[in-house]
Write an enzyme that holds these catalytic residues in place. Structure first.
Site, PDB file in Angstrom:
ATOM      1  N   ASP A  12       0.836  -1.060  -0.111  1.00 22.60           N
ATOM      2  CA  ASP A  12      -0.052   0.036  -0.238  1.00 22.60           C
ATOM      3  C   ASP A  12       0.961   1.236   0.146  1.00 22.60           C
ATOM      4  O   ASP A  12       0.242   2.246   0.550  1.00 22.60           O
ATOM      5  CB  ASP A  12      -0.950   0.080   1.265  1.00 22.60           C
ATOM      6  CG  ASP A  12      -1.798  -1.199   1.312  1.00 22.60           C
ATOM      7  OD1 ASP A  12      -2.104  -1.695  -0.014  1.00 22.60           O
ATOM      8  OD2 ASP A  12      -2.195  -1.819   2.263  1.00 22.60           O
ATOM      9  N   GLU A  13       1.993   1.224  -0.661  1.00 21.44           N
ATOM     10  CA  GLU A  13       2.715   2.280  -0.813  1.00 21.44           C
ATOM     11  C   GLU A  13       2.520   3.368  -1.605  1.00 21.44           C
ATOM     12  O   GLU A  13       2.842   4.650  -1.813  1.00 21.44           O
ATOM     13  CB  GLU A  13       4.276   1.907  -1.043  1.00 21.44           C
ATOM     14  CG  GLU A  13       5.168   1.276  -0.067  1.00 21.44           C
ATOM     15  CD  GLU A  13       4.750  -0.365  -0.291  1.00 21.44           C
ATOM     16  OE1 GLU A  13       3.911  -0.781  -1.340  1.00 21.44           O
ATOM     17  OE2 GLU A  13       5.407  -1.170   0.565  1.00 21.44           O
ATOM     18  N   ALA A  38      -4.299  -7.905  -3.698  1.00 23.95           N
ATOM     19  CA  ALA A  38      -3.597  -6.716  -3.916  1.00 23.95           C
ATOM     20  C   ALA A  38      -4.878  -5.635  -4.449  1.00 23.95           C
ATOM     21  O   ALA A  38      -6.056  -5.963  -4.674  1.00 23.95           O
ATOM     22  CB  ALA A  38      -2.875  -6.673  -5.442  1.00 23.95           C
ATOM     23  N   HIS A  40      -4.740  -1.715  -5.636  1.00 28.55           N
ATOM     24  CA  HIS A  40      -4.133  -0.573  -6.185  1.00 28.55           C
ATOM     25  C   HIS A  40      -5.043   0.652  -6.591  1.00 28.55           C
ATOM     26  O   HIS A  40      -5.832   0.490  -7.573  1.00 28.55           O
ATOM     27  CB  HIS A  40      -3.116  -0.943  -7.371  1.00 28.55           C
ATOM     28  CG  HIS A  40      -2.055  -2.094  -6.736  1.00 28.55           C
ATOM     29  ND1 HIS A  40      -1.245  -2.312  -7.717  1.00 28.55           N
ATOM     30  CD2 HIS A  40      -2.071  -2.571  -5.681  1.00 28.55           C
ATOM     31  CE1 HIS A  40      -0.546  -3.533  -7.150  1.00 28.55           C
ATOM     32  NE2 HIS A  40      -0.668  -3.341  -5.994  1.00 28.55           N
ATOM     33  N   LYS A 312       3.106   9.914  -0.406  1.00 25.12           N
ATOM     34  CA  LYS A 312       2.517  10.530   0.797  1.00 25.12           C
ATOM     35  C   LYS A 312       3.152  11.283   1.926  1.00 25.12           C
ATOM     36  O   LYS A 312       2.962  11.474   3.179  1.00 25.12           O
ATOM     37  CB  LYS A 312       1.637   9.190   1.467  1.00 25.12           C
ATOM     38  CG  LYS A 312       0.851   8.168   0.556  1.00 25.12           C
ATOM     39  CD  LYS A 312       0.067   7.173   1.395  1.00 25.12           C
ATOM     40  CE  LYS A 312      -1.333   7.620   1.477  1.00 25.12           C
ATOM     41  NZ  LYS A 312      -2.457   6.675   1.900  1.00 25.12           N
ATOM     42  N   GLY A 379       0.025  13.709  -3.235  1.00 23.58           N
ATOM     43  CA  GLY A 379      -1.322  13.661  -3.406  1.00 23.58           C
ATOM     44  C   GLY A 379      -1.794  12.377  -4.108  1.00 23.58           C
ATOM     45  O   GLY A 379      -0.786  11.683  -4.788  1.00 23.58           O
TER      46      GLY A 379
END
Ligand code: GDP
Ligand code: IMO
Ligand code: MG
Length: 393
Positions: A12-13, A38, A40, A312, A379
């Protein structure tokens, strides 16, 4: 040119968003690992879309689900339908390898059952059937998409699966078979093996710390997450990959397992809320913590990362103090992370990304991982990303 995007933490990067950005420089995007575990998240214009099986992209790429991906045909069918409602001609661009292993209700039930039986040792899986599908594949009782072209063979395989596990789970082989064939009917026109040529971007799933061989075993997933797996699991014989490694400005983890920089209580709540840290696949609140630089260096070294991307960064805007781990009390032992104790120190936060404190944060990361950060994402939108233009680039 062949490139690969991988996660450097616990998933979840923001890999999907980075893939979307880089997909504009590539004709093909290829998934080679994971399955519907997954999630995304990307935005097509303003519309949020969570990809589970089909690779992220720009809407114009050719999209290939390669042989290393575990496919749940029901999830796939729904995702193709959703994509077709956004992009008129998308179905022409979807390719699915006949080699892919199929996740059936047997593996999903087994996943839930094993988790229940493990009690306090449960992994906290997504319950999408990942582990049992890999296990059945190793037992050579897995079903490939290709097998479904022959109804008789497919039925026999389903019957064998159901009968092998009948002492653990009670399922109806006929119902399963019919469900599989119904979903297969709607996706079979996309099933074709292909060797993408030209510029190819591989989209990894999960992340280094969830890799079954290099991560925090047994609290890991069951398919490989390293860039080294991309070619092998996609049917390419050889090639050199440019590796893009993605990490968040902090850390999160879903499910059980060691997380040395984890924070709790109000501090964690604040970060979870600011980063909207809830699972894209299961909706579970993600565990939150501070950036772990020794572990990030471990991941970068293993993956031999060429291009480093931080996402993030905006989430930490307005935090008065930000935690950083540069050292462990004892040495970091990746195979014994439970007993490795992270030392967290706090540095000044920043109002926005033009602040000096943000620059200092970047310096600390680069010094510790021995690499320059090439892009910063600030963002969720594809265009919310900036190439770093600092001394040394
Ligand atoms: P993936 O599994 O690695 O693709 O990541 P997920 O989609 O599961 O989780 C990443 C979340 O962060 C998604 O909700 C993205 O929309 C969001 N996101 C990605 N990059 C950024 C960023 O730079 N800033 C913010 N605020 N959100 C981001
Ligand atoms: P993306 O690609 C975060 C975690 C699960 C669990 C462990 C094993 O969106 O980054 P599994 O269902 O694979 O057997 O679960 O791995 N996990 C993920 N965590 N992001 C993911 O994918 C994940 N896929 C699996 O929470 O701890
Ligand atoms: Mg995700």
């Amino acid at each position: 040119m062949k490139s690969v995007v991988i996660g450097l933490q616990w998933g979840d990067e923001g890999k999907g968003k980075i893939v979307q950005h880089l997909s504009k420089m590539h004709e093909w995007v290829v998934r080679f690992s994971g399955g519907p575990n997954a999630g995304h998240t990307i935005y097509y214009d303003e519309k949020k879309f969570v990809h589970h099986l089909i690779p992220s992209g720009s809407g114009k790429n050719k999209l290939f689900i390669a042989r290393g991906t575990l496919v749940d045909l029901e999830v796939l069918r729904a995702e193709i339908d959703s994509m077709a409602s956004i992009f008129e001609n998308i179905t022409q661009n979807i390719y699915i390898s006949p080699w892919c292993r199929v996740i059936t209700p047997v593996e999903k039930e087994l996943d839930a059952k094993y988790e229940e039986m493990k009690g306090s040792m449960a992994v906290g899986t997504t319950k999408k059937g990942i582990g049992p599908t890999v296990a059945n594949d190793a037992h050579r009782i897995g079903i490939r998409i290709f097998d479904l072209f022959d109804e008789k063979r497919a039925k026999e395989k389903v019957e064998m699966l159901v009968s092998l596990y009948k002492s653990v789970i009670d399922l109806n082989a006929n119902e399963i078979f019919e469900g599989l064939m119904k979903n297969f009917e709607s996706v079979k026109k996309f099933v074709r093996e292909v060797t993408p040529t030209g510029n190819v971007l591989f989209e990894s799933t999960q992340a280094i710390m969830l890799d079954p061989m290099y991560g925090t075993y047994p609290y890991v997933t069951s398919t490989p997450c390293l860039p080294q797996a991309a070619l092998y699991y996609s049917g390419f014989e050889k090639g050199k990959l440019e590796t893009y490694g993605v990490f968040k400005a902090y850390a999160t983890r879903v499910g059980s397992g060691p997380f040395p920089t984890e924070i709790f209580g109000e501090e964690a709540e604040k970060l979870r809320k600011a980063g909207n840290e809830f699972g894209s696949t299961t909706g579970r609140p993600r565990r939150c913590g501070w950036i772990d630089l020794p572990l990030l260096k471990y991941a970068c070294d293993i993956a031999d990362v060429d291009h480093l991307i931080m996402t993030k960064a905006d989430v930490l805007n307005g935090f008065e103090k930000i935690g950083i781990c540069e050292k462990y009390e004892n040495d970091l032992v990746p195979y014994d992370l439970e007993n490795s104790k992270a030392k967290v120190r706090y540095v000044d936060g920043w109002k926005d990304l033009s602040d000096k404190a943000f620059e200092e944060f970047i310096d600390i990361i680069e010094k510790n991982v021995g690499r320059k950060i090439e892009y910063v994402s600030f963002g969720p939108a594809e265009e919310d990303i900036q190439r770093m233009n600092r001394k040394g680039f």
